[in-house]
Every structure is written in C-alpha cells, then in structure tokens.
Design an enzyme around this catalytic site. Structure first.
Site, short mmCIF file in Angstrom:
data_model
loop_
_atom_site.label_atom_id
_atom_site.label_comp_id
_atom_site.label_asym_id
_atom_site.label_seq_id
_atom_site.Cartn_x
_atom_site.Cartn_y
_atom_site.Cartn_z
N HIS A 266 0.84 -1.20 0.00
CA HIS A 266 0.00 0.00 0.00
C HIS A 266 0.88 1.25 0.00
O HIS A 266 1.80 1.36 0.81
CB HIS A 266 -0.88 -0.03 1.25
CG HIS A 266 -2.03 0.91 1.20
ND1 HIS A 266 -1.87 2.27 1.11
CD2 HIS A 266 -3.36 0.69 1.24
CE1 HIS A 266 -3.07 2.84 1.09
NE2 HIS A 266 -3.98 1.92 1.16
N SER A 284 -5.02 5.88 5.36
CA SER A 284 -6.00 5.40 4.39
C SER A 284 -5.84 6.00 2.99
O SER A 284 -5.52 7.17 2.83
CB SER A 284 -7.39 5.73 4.90
OG SER A 284 -8.31 5.59 3.86
N ARG A 337 -3.03 1.11 -6.28
CA ARG A 337 -1.98 1.04 -5.26
C ARG A 337 -0.65 0.54 -5.80
O ARG A 337 0.41 1.04 -5.41
CB ARG A 337 -2.44 0.09 -4.15
CG ARG A 337 -3.60 0.69 -3.40
CD ARG A 337 -4.18 -0.25 -2.38
NE ARG A 337 -5.26 0.45 -1.71
CZ ARG A 337 -6.03 -0.09 -0.79
NH1 ARG A 337 -5.85 -1.34 -0.43
NH2 ARG A 337 -6.98 0.62 -0.22
#
Ligand code: FAD
Length: 644
Positions: A266, A284, A337
């Site tokens: 990520h 996030s 991502r």
C-alpha cells in the site's frame, strides 16, 4: 487433479441468478440437523455465521481474540465499494466489474468479479438496515468518495473507521444468533488443523488458548474466514495477530494455495522509523482524494530536506514534482496502489526521498486546506490526522505527511471454486483467506466488499447445495480421523515446546520478513528469488534447531502460539518465492524486473501466464505441485493497463 472452477455457463450478467436457481436447497426443517464450523469472526466470518444461523443451521464460530469484535477487520479505515451510482457519475455494475478486472491486471475470474459487483449494492442496504452509520450528505443521502483505480465515486465510508462500523453491524447480527442459541461462540480458540474423513472436511482441532486444552469439533462443513497473511513480511499494516496458520494447515490437508506471491503493497503508510519497530500504520487511501503526492524536483533539495536544512513548506511550486499527477494525468493521485507504490519507490531509488531516512515521499494537504478550509478537512479525515500526529509528532495540517509503501493485503489465498469451496470437499474459504476476486492487485475498498459479499450473499446459497448433497446424518466425532489429527497437533506442539535454543521466535520472524521484503517485495528478480529460497530453507532448518519456546502447553502461552505461526510463515514464505519465480511476468503487485515496459510499468505475458496458480502440498520438504486454472476472458479485452 483437474481444477474445476464451476463457473456457470451463460451470459455474464445471468450467471449468478441462474446458478442460484440451479443450486440444491436444504429443507427448512432439516437445517437444524446440520452443524457448520466458521473459523474467524472478521467481516467474512461474522456475516457468514450470522447468515447461516439465521437460515436455521447450527453454527460453531471460532476466533483467537477475546471477542469476535476484535478481528482485524475492525482496523479498516477508508471505505467499502458498491455500484450504487448515488453520485450519478456514470457508475454501474458493469463499470465496477470492469475496474476490478482491470485493476487486478487481468488475473481474476470474470464470473466471480461480476458477481461481486452485482451483490455489492445489496451489501450497503444490508448494513444500513443493521444501523451502520455511513457518512451522509447534508440532505441525508449516503455520501461517497473516490478510491484508486476508479473515475467514479463509489466508496461508502464511516469517517476513517469503516471497518469498525461494519464489524459492529455484523457482530450485532452474530450476537443476536448467539443469544438465540444458534451460534456457539468459541473465543480465544485457535484452529490448528482440519479433520478430513474420506476426503471431506468434517471438523477441526482447536487449542483453547487460555487452558491449552486441545479440542475436537465435528461439523458437516468447515468455513475458513481467517484473513490474510501479510505478516509473513513481519512489518505490515495488519494487526499483530494476523497469521496464515489456519489456511496453511488446511493446505497441508489438501487445500490448494493460489497465487501466494500476489501481495499488495500500500502506497500510503507511515514510513519505518527504526529497527525496533514491529508494526506499520496505514494512512488510508481515502487521503489521496485530497492529498497530493510529491518529492523535491532535485536530489540536492532532497538532501537538504533530509539534513533538516530546509522544510517541505519552504519549497516553491516549481521545485516540487507531483510525480503521479505528472505521469498519470487521468487518474493523478488516485492511480491504483501497485502503480502508486512502484512510483514512490522509483523516486526514493533516484535519491529524491525525504524524511531523515530518505525512504519517504510527501502527501500534502495544503491545497485542500486552502480550498476547503481546515475544518472541512478535519471533518473528513480528522481521526487519521490525529493518528499520524500521535505516531510522528508532526502536524499534518501544517506540513505534509511523510508516507511510504508497506505490505498491506494478500490477494493470494486458498483456491476456491465459484461456490467458495476449496479443493477439499466441505472446506470453504471466505474473505481475505481465499484468492478469489482481486487478481494481482486489489482495488482500495474492495476487500470489505468481498468479505461481506462472501458471508452475507454467496455462502448462504452455495453451502446449502453441498449440505443437501451429503445429507444431515450426524458426524461422528469418535471417528479415528479425529483422534489421529488431534495426536498430530499435540505432537507438533510438543516439538515446538522442546525447542530450547538461544534465538527468540520474533528474531526468526524479523529475519524472514527482511528476506521477503528484499527479494519478494516491491520488485522481484530471478536471481534475488533464487537467493531468497536458499535463505528461507536455511532459516527453517535453523528455527527447528536454535529457536527458544518458553512455558508449557497447559497455560496461556503466547510464546507457543507465536512459534507455531512463525513456523507456518516460514513454509509459506518458501512457497511465495516458488510462485514468484514461476510467474516470469509482471502483473499488478507482482513486479518481475525482467518483465517491464520501456516506461517501467508492469508487463504481462498473457500467452504464458493468464492462469491462476494453484499449489498442491506434496509432503514435508518436497517441492509443491503446480496446477493451473486457465483464465477465460469473454467480456473484457486484455490490454496493457494504462492510467495515463
Ligand atoms: C489498516 C488496514 C486498513 C484497511 N482498510 C480497508 C478499507 O478501508 N477498505 C477495504 O475494503 N479493506 C481495507 N483493508 C483490508 C480489510 O480490512 C481486510 O482485507 C478484511 O477486513 C479481512 O476480513 P476477513 O474477515 O477476511 O479477515 P479478518 O478480519 O482478518 O478476520 C480473521 C478472523 O479469523 C480468526 N482467525 C484467524 N486464524 C485463526 C485460527 N487459526 N483459529 C481461530 N481463529 C482464527 C481471527 O480471530 C479473526 O476473527 C484494510 C486493511 C488494513 C490492514
């Protein structure tokens, strides 16, 4: 063994409805004669256990935490996708299907992904009915935001706590069934093996983590909803307890393991700060709605930043490189991502990394704050900003966040067919524990969607078909298979407890993580992978000689728990290396340096690798057997993924 994915025939949009009609049903008055074991009470497990109990089956649910509510799903921050098209911005089931197939770099099944997109709309209704407090717009409608790999806003969210709110919803449904007596809950229990009788899963062996008692539990079917294995890398954004043991032990009993090397890294995590760290924290993906990713344009400026001679806010606009916006004008900061992560690494490798370690890039909210005001930004992301501040002691309202990619999610997992059944009849895998829907790269906000789709909307139909076929005859817990499997579990625990070497299990875990990150992380090469294989084999041999495991079995013993999990991680690590070696192409998060476009993007080889790899365990220290499930694309055209 020939893999049969059991994808129904017919047009894509009709497959699931037709399949549901063709599946066998269990008569309502017979349902109470069946018992189903659900291992795991995250979003996939809680939703499955509650739904099956609501249908009338008897459910035994297991988790290793002290409460089902502490499953790792609670950590999910950003949101959950659904093709509701509330924004009227062009979304549809077809578009969510297409984005997911493309996002996964054409390494997932069309039939599964379409079904996922189709049931996504029901999930939101189900959760709203349970009282999940999704964010709303001023007029009261549910709000949406954007996540990577999509040009529509389809992500439903509850501030930065979406997983928590969804899990509380599923947990309430589960609790209702516990109260009704339809679910028997076994917290602080760790499943350590699957019991098979005549090739069918008929129960589990679990250790009571408080007393150490080894228990046998029989059932007509076993569902593994045990989450992902990102902690094989030691440092990851996963909860500390996340592990592969349930899936790995099932693998050793005949369940094939698919695409183990497909790992999601990520892009927006708080960078590693030192050698003593045991956990990484996610910021996030929702932050990329408003945050802009950049590095200094020159290495010289980056060096000055690292040395603390200048601050990020000192740099003028023309001294900054908003590299994602520059390279991918259509998707900008919201590229998927894998693409965002690789680009951040590229900048760091070029010497433009920031922070004292130089292994970070900036995520900057200055524009959003001047456009929307600090209060609006706080309302959207306040808890994430607070978390960042608490961990780094830097105020992200005043200076850009420092971020860097970290291991986050595993697309690989147990191979399942369209019914979510593994290669062992009666053994199912749901949620992150299976490999099913995300191909080589999962799009943000699609894991919660998949876990809940599996639990609320798929398994309640498909499990009935299997149960109706085997019939409600009681399962005999005294069958020798239970005694033999229990004995094998006890012997393994004793073997672990007999380890009285000098190195802690944590040290082995950290070493494994370093090998995996260096050679099977953001980029992989044949040479590196071969080296890693040898390193892992040596590590395994050393573990069984020199590790130290404290205490006894008959007590709460975290040293023993951890030892079992790390031993399984080491074996899994080797399989991941084999899988990464075998797949001599780049796709999604799997980047083989030998296979890239001139611009450094992942270059697939569809001729040779348009398949799901499914590995079969063949015995201790023996090479696993590779089976291939060919992927058929009848509704999308395979093309080089582009987000430009
Ligand atoms: C920090 C973070 C943020 C995320 N944010 C998002 C997001 O915004 N949107 C999104 O879509 N996805 C997000 N994800 C991914 C998502 O949270 C997970 O993929 C998902 O929650 C997994 O759910 P699950 O039910 O499959 O497993 P989990 O929630 O991991 O649950 C696993 C369960 O299995 C049990 N278990 C495991 N092994 C055993 C065993 N041997 N015996 C007994 N019980 C066992 C555990 O006790 C637990 O109950 C995020 C992930 C992370 C790490």
């Amino acid at each position: 063994m020939k893999l049969d994915a059991k994808i129904p025939e017919g047009p894509l949009a009709e497959k699931w409805s037709k399949h549901k009609f063709n599946l066998k049903l269990v008569n309502p008055s017979n349902k109470r004669k069946y018992t189903v074991i659900v291992v795991g009470t995250g979003l996939a497990g809680s939703s499955a256990a509650a739904s099956l109990a609501e249908l009338g089956y008897n459910v035994k649910a297991f988790c290793y935490q002290d409460s089902p509510r502490r499953a790792h799903s609670i950590a999910a921050q950003g949101g959950i996708n659904a093709a509701k098209n509330y924004r009227n911005d062009g979304d549809s089931v077809q578009r969510l299907f297409y984005d997911t197939i493309k996002g996964g770099d054409y390494r997932s099944r069309e039939g599964n992904v379409y079904r996922l997109a189709e049931v996504s709309v029901n999930i939101i209704d189900q959760c709203v009915a349970q009282g999940v407090p999704f964010a709303r717009e001023y007029g009261g409608l549910l709000d949406n935001r954007s996540f990577g790999g999509a040009q529509v806003s389809r992500t439903f969210y509850a501030r930065g706590q979406t997983g928590q709110q969804l899990l509380l919803g599923a947990y309430s449904a589960l609790n209702r069934q516990i109260h009704e007596g339809k679910v028997e809950m076994f917290s602080r229990h760790e499943m350590l093996d699957v019991v098979t009788v005549d090739g069918k899963a008929q129960g589990i062996i679990a250790r009571n983590l408080v007393t150490g008692e080894i228990e046998t539990h029989a059932a007509h079917a076993v569902l593994l909803c045990t989450g992902g294995y990102g902690n094989v890398y030691y440092l990851s954004t996963n909860a500390m307890g996340c592990n592969v043991t349930a899936a790995w032990r099932a693998h050793k009993r005949g369940a094939f393991f698919s695409n183990p090397c497909f790992t999601q890294i990520h892009p927006t995590c708080i960078p590693v700060s030192g050698d003593h760290q045991s956990k990484l924290t996610l910021m996030s993906e929702s932050l990329r709605n408003d945050g802009r990713v950049w590095v200094p344009k020159t290495k010289e400026l980056a060096a000055q930043l690292r040395e603390g001679k200048i601050k990020a806010t000192d740099l003028k606009e023309d001294e900054r490189d908003y590299f994602l916006e520059r390279k991918y004008p259509s998707f900008g900061n919201l590229v998927p991502r894998d693409v965002a992560s690789r680009n951040a690494k590229e900048m760091v490798d070029e010497g433009k990394g920031v922070g004292t370690s130089g292994v970070a890039v900036y995520l900057d909210f200055a524009d959003a704050i001047s456009r929307l005001g600090e209060d609006a930004v706080r309302a959207k992301y306040g808890n994430l900003f607070d978390m960042y501040y608490q961990i780094t002691d830097e105020n992200p309202y005043k200076q850009p966040m420092r971020i860097y990619p970290a291991v986050h999610y595993t697309m690989g997992g147990l191979w399942v067919d369209y019914n979510l059944q593994t290669t062992v009849p009666g053994l199912y895998a749901l949620g992150e524990a299976n490999f099913s829907d995300h191909g080589a790269n999962r799009l943000g906000a699609s894991a919660l969607m998949q876990g809940l789709a599996d639990g609320y909307f798929v398994i309640p139909y498909t499990l009935g078909d299997y149960l109706a076929t085997i019939g409600p005859k009681a399962i005999d817990v005294n069958h020798p298979a239970f005694t033999e499997t229990k004995k094998a579990v006890e012997e393994r625990l004793q073997k672990l407890l007999s380890l009285k070497g000098s190195k802690t299990v944590d040290e082995y875990h950290r070493e494994l993580g370093k090998i995996m990150w260096e050679y099977c992380g953001m980029s992989r090469s044949e040479e590196g992978l071969k080296k890693a294989k040898k390193l892992i084999q040596d590590l395994k041999a050393d573990f069984w000689k020199n590790a130290i495991v404290l205490g006894t079995n008959e007590e709460f013993n975290m040293s023993l728990e951890k030892a079992g999990r790390v031993a399984d991680f080491i074996e899994l690590g080797e399989l991941m290396i084999d899988d990464a070696l075998d797949r001599n192409e780049s796709c999604g998060g799997h980047f083989r340096v030998e296979s890239q476009t001139e611009e450094g993007e992942a270059l697939r080889d569809d001729e040779k690798f348009a398949y799901v790899a499914a590995w079969q365990y063949t015995g201790e220290n023996k090479p696993e057997a590779l089976h291939k499930e060919d992927l058929k694309f009848e509704n999308v055209k395979l093309s080089q993924r582009s987000y430009k």
